[in-house]
Motif scaffolding. Sequence first.
Motif, PDB file in Angstrom:
ATOM      1  N   ASP A 240       1.221  -1.349   0.447  1.00  0.00           N
ATOM      2  CA  ASP A 240       0.404   0.103   0.011  1.00  0.00           C
ATOM      3  C   ASP A 240       0.842   1.216  -0.028  1.00  0.00           C
ATOM      4  OD1 ASP A 240      -2.511  -1.765   0.181  1.00  0.00           O
ATOM      5  OD2 ASP A 240      -2.525  -1.110   2.222  1.00  0.00           O
ATOM      6  N   ALA A 241       2.546   1.145   0.853  1.00  0.00           N
ATOM      7  CA  ALA A 241       3.415   1.918   0.670  1.00  0.00           C
ATOM      8  C   ALA A 241       3.455   2.497  -1.309  1.00  0.00           C
ATOM      9  CB  ALA A 241       4.613   1.924   1.314  1.00  0.00           C
ATOM     10  N   SER A 242       3.588   4.080  -0.532  1.00  0.00           N
ATOM     11  CA  SER A 242       3.638   5.229  -2.030  1.00  0.00           C
ATOM     12  C   SER A 242       4.921   5.293  -2.390  1.00  0.00           C
ATOM     13  CB  SER A 242       3.288   6.368  -1.236  1.00  0.00           C
ATOM     14  OG  SER A 242       3.647   7.732  -1.049  1.00  0.00           O
ATOM     15  N   PRO A 243       5.515   5.614  -3.757  1.00  0.00           N
ATOM     16  CA  PRO A 243       7.303   5.667  -3.603  1.00  0.00           C
ATOM     17  C   PRO A 243       8.170   6.310  -2.875  1.00  0.00           C
ATOM     18  CG  PRO A 243       5.966   5.614  -5.753  1.00  0.00           C
ATOM     19  CD  PRO A 243       4.413   5.795  -4.602  1.00  0.00           C
ATOM     20  N   GLU A 244       7.358   7.622  -2.563  1.00  0.00           N
ATOM     21  CA  GLU A 244       7.767   8.640  -1.199  1.00  0.00           C
ATOM     22  C   GLU A 244       7.722   7.977   0.142  1.00  0.00           C
ATOM     23  OE1 GLU A 244       4.760   9.252  -3.285  1.00  0.00           O
ATOM     24  OE2 GLU A 244       6.297   9.843  -5.082  1.00  0.00           O
ATOM     25  N   ASP A 245       6.863   7.265   0.318  1.00  0.00           N
ATOM     26  CA  ASP A 245       6.953   6.469   2.254  1.00  0.00           C
ATOM     27  C   ASP A 245       8.204   6.206   1.744  1.00  0.00           C
ATOM     28  OD1 ASP A 245       4.787   8.515   2.634  1.00  0.00           O
ATOM     29  OD2 ASP A 245       3.534   6.711   2.503  1.00  0.00           O
ATOM     30  N   ILE A 246       8.286   5.311   0.567  1.00  0.00           N
ATOM     31  CA  ILE A 246       9.740   3.955   0.914  1.00  0.00           C
ATOM     32  C   ILE A 246      10.571   4.417   0.556  1.00  0.00           C
ATOM     33  CG2 ILE A 246      10.400   1.600  -0.685  1.00  0.00           C
ATOM     34  CD1 ILE A 246       7.445   1.471  -1.467  1.00  0.00           C
ATOM     35  N   VAL A 247      11.072   5.537   0.124  1.00  0.00           N
ATOM     36  CA  VAL A 247      11.699   6.275   0.012  1.00  0.00           C
ATOM     37  C   VAL A 247      12.241   7.166   1.027  1.00  0.00           C
ATOM     38  CG1 VAL A 247      13.465   8.359  -1.193  1.00  0.00           C
ATOM     39  CG2 VAL A 247      11.848   7.018  -1.886  1.00  0.00           C
ATOM     40  N   GLU A 248      11.318   7.798   1.828  1.00  0.00           N
ATOM     41  CA  GLU A 248      11.183   8.289   3.525  1.00  0.00           C
ATOM     42  C   GLU A 248      12.345   7.814   4.705  1.00  0.00           C
ATOM     43  OE1 GLU A 248       8.920  11.297   6.322  1.00  0.00           O
ATOM     44  OE2 GLU A 248       8.416  10.868   3.665  1.00  0.00           O
ATOM     45  N   ARG A 249      11.435   6.373   4.296  1.00  0.00           N
ATOM     46  CA  ARG A 249      10.964   5.546   5.552  1.00  0.00           C
ATOM     47  C   ARG A 249      12.446   4.873   5.828  1.00  0.00           C
ATOM     48  NH1 ARG A 249       6.992   3.564   9.035  1.00  0.00           N
ATOM     49  NH2 ARG A 249       7.927   2.703  10.755  1.00  0.00           N
ATOM     50  N   LEU A 250      12.966   4.026   4.486  1.00  0.00           N
ATOM     51  CA  LEU A 250      13.924   2.939   3.556  1.00  0.00           C
ATOM     52  C   LEU A 250      15.492   3.902   3.716  1.00  0.00           C
ATOM     53  CD1 LEU A 250      11.508   0.018   2.904  1.00  0.00           C
ATOM     54  CD2 LEU A 250      12.041   0.592   5.619  1.00  0.00           C
ATOM     55  N   THR A 251      15.314   5.021   3.302  1.00  0.00           N
ATOM     56  CA  THR A 251      15.931   5.424   2.891  1.00  0.00           C
ATOM     57  C   THR A 251      17.007   5.048   1.598  1.00  0.00           C
ATOM     58  OG1 THR A 251      16.442   6.070   5.472  1.00  0.00           O
ATOM     59  CG2 THR A 251      18.324   7.065   4.115  1.00  0.00           C
ATOM     60  N   ILE A 252      16.505   5.138   0.263  1.00  0.00           N
ATOM     61  CA  ILE A 252      16.816   4.694  -0.711  1.00  0.00           C
ATOM     62  C   ILE A 252      16.120   4.983  -2.074  1.00  0.00           C
ATOM     63  CG2 ILE A 252      16.560   2.209   0.397  1.00  0.00           C
ATOM     64  CD1 ILE A 252      13.705   1.726  -1.032  1.00  0.00           C
ATOM     65  N   SER A 253      17.067   5.209  -2.407  1.00  0.00           N
ATOM     66  CA  SER A 253      16.853   6.088  -3.831  1.00  0.00           C
ATOM     67  C   SER A 253      15.875   6.084  -4.236  1.00  0.00           C
ATOM     68  CB  SER A 253      18.568   5.509  -5.214  1.00  0.00           C
ATOM     69  OG  SER A 253      17.593   4.899  -5.315  1.00  0.00           O
ATOM     70  N   PRO A 254      14.805   7.297  -5.559  1.00  0.00           N
ATOM     71  CA  PRO A 254      13.660   6.975  -5.708  1.00  0.00           C
ATOM     72  C   PRO A 254      13.426   5.310  -6.927  1.00  0.00           C
ATOM     73  CG  PRO A 254      14.399   8.769  -5.635  1.00  0.00           C
ATOM     74  CD  PRO A 254      15.668   8.061  -5.319  1.00  0.00           C
ATOM     75  N   GLU A 255      14.304   5.677  -8.188  1.00  0.00           N
ATOM     76  CA  GLU A 255      14.665   4.459  -8.446  1.00  0.00           C
ATOM     77  C   GLU A 255      14.693   3.096  -7.717  1.00  0.00           C
ATOM     78  OE1 GLU A 255      17.387   6.935  -7.943  1.00  0.00           O
ATOM     79  OE2 GLU A 255      16.366   8.099 -10.130  1.00  0.00           O
ATOM     80  N   GLN A 256      15.407   2.649  -6.734  1.00  0.00           N
ATOM     81  CA  GLN A 256      15.247   1.751  -5.860  1.00  0.00           C
ATOM     82  C   GLN A 256      13.535   1.270  -5.558  1.00  0.00           C
ATOM     83  OE1 GLN A 256      18.282   1.777  -2.860  1.00  0.00           O
ATOM     84  NE2 GLN A 256      19.753   0.489  -4.516  1.00  0.00           N
ATOM     85  N   ALA A 257      13.108   2.411  -5.209  1.00  0.00           N
ATOM     86  CA  ALA A 257      11.992   2.553  -4.763  1.00  0.00           C
ATOM     87  C   ALA A 257      10.874   2.604  -5.635  1.00  0.00           C
ATOM     88  CB  ALA A 257      11.750   4.174  -4.007  1.00  0.00           C
ATOM     89  N   ALA A 258      11.321   2.481  -7.037  1.00  0.00           N
ATOM     90  CA  ALA A 258      10.246   2.163  -8.390  1.00  0.00           C
ATOM     91  C   ALA A 258       9.981   0.622  -8.085  1.00  0.00           C
ATOM     92  CB  ALA A 258      10.323   2.876  -9.330  1.00  0.00           C
ATOM     93  N   LEU A 259      12.220   0.012  -7.995  1.00  0.00           N
ATOM     94  CA  LEU A 259      11.371  -1.126  -8.350  1.00  0.00           C
ATOM     95  C   LEU A 259      10.871  -1.834  -7.256  1.00  0.00           C
ATOM     96  CD1 LEU A 259      15.093  -1.286  -9.662  1.00  0.00           C
ATOM     97  CD2 LEU A 259      13.278  -1.945 -11.139  1.00  0.00           C
ATOM     98  N   ILE A 260      11.075  -1.427  -6.391  1.00  0.00           N
ATOM     99  CA  ILE A 260      10.772  -2.273  -4.759  1.00  0.00           C
ATOM    100  C   ILE A 260       8.904  -2.186  -4.717  1.00  0.00           C
ATOM    101  CG2 ILE A 260      10.262  -2.022  -2.397  1.00  0.00           C
ATOM    102  CD1 ILE A 260      12.929  -2.933  -2.298  1.00  0.00           C
TER     103      ILE A 260
END
Length: 454
Positions: A240-260
């Motif tokens: 359910d998480a948005s890519p922005e939430d994933i980037v912020e909470r897990l400290t990863i890059s937007p590219e990684q977040a998109a793949l995740i």
Amino acid sequence: MIVIWAVAIAAVIGAGVQMLAFRQATLGREALAKVEARWAARAGLEETIAVLEYHTEKPEADDARQIFRDLEAVADGEVATGTWSIRHSEDGFEKKGPQDESSKINVNTISKTQLSQLSGMSLDVADAIVDFRDVDNSPAMMGAESEFYKNRGLTYGPRNADFRSVAELELVLGAFPQNVRGEDANLNGRLDPNENDRSESEPADDGDGLLDAGWSGFVTARSHSLQMGASGSAKLYLKDASPEDIVERLTISPEQAALIKTWAAGANARMEQLVSGNLGDLSSQAQGQNARGGASGGGATGGGRSGRSSQGMGGQQQAPKSKIASLDQNQLRRFYQEATLDDPTKPAPGRVNVNTVLPSVMRILFVDDPISADAIMALRNSKPGGILALSDLLQSSRVSPDTLAKVGGILDTQSAVFTITSRGRSASTGLEVEITAVVDRSTLPVRILEYREQ
Ligand SMILES: [Ca+2]
Ligand SMILES: [Ca+2]
Ligand SMILES: [Ca+2]
Ligand SMILES: [Ca+2]
């Protein structure tokens, strides 16, 4: 004569009144003692719940064992009306504090091979246990579904859903109370006098001062995973998480977040894939599955869209592949501590907490892979603060990413559900009252799942 009789009758009545008053006073004292003991037991329960709430709100980020030390510290205590003691048993020995349900294997996920390791378990009963919980009504080779129960004259059949308690195992054809409970007739996790007097009383026991709790010492129906992260906020539900939430909470890059995000949306996504999987591959695989799913649903536009986006993904992968391909150690740890693929609205059966699992339970859990079991236990025992995230298991030279990917789905590093058996003792008479409560700290305030007094 009449006067003498009158005196005699008066004396008898007087004695009767005195007896009644005495009995009432005794009853009053007993009732009072019971109230005193109950309050002491309740105080122990409240203290334990307070510790669980504290550690849910403010988890100890660097020490997975602190919560258990704090629980032990309130296992004994005193209030004005009496004292309390909270105990559970570990391989027969009485230990301080509540029972961590995640130190046992969940009976709703245990495999047939693992079941066969339990003492007194036969192949047909192991099959019947799996039949009891699986949704279908077709019996395994030696198992039993509703037809078999009917033929035995029973008025019930298998639940065909998760077991709700360990006691429910006794409903399975061929599973008897002595198998499920062993000597622990009242299933309170404590060795009561009648459970340690041989044949003096029910149940039969060996009087050796140790509690043989039968299958209940190894399996639970209560455990599920903790939804709170190591930061003290609810874990990020990746689907359910948005890519922005994933980037912020897990400290990863937007590219990684998109793949995740693409990977997590797949029906087959499991957390442990991240330890050895290449993010690009995982995401493409998930996309392939989704595209196939979309195609069977029909719609030329849908097909065209996934075709375009997978092309785009391919181009994206080529340039920065090495940088975004996999997560580094710190990112992996944050993933395990702060993210989840377990739907918070549908708690799944719990995994076993590697920090509290007993060696005997570990042997059953890893019956197919004792070498990994030894490596994991050795690493755990070498760390005073315990295992903080499953990815930390890679610190052992004997645990490879492939091994972790294989075993990651059955282990956890935290516990949500505890059984508190608090025995209160009245200060005035020594009378005891015992309260058993099953509590769940996965959301705050802590929820009481079951409560009983005896
Ligand atoms: Ca079934
Ligand atoms: Ca008992
Ligand atoms: Ca007995
Ligand atoms: Ca015994």
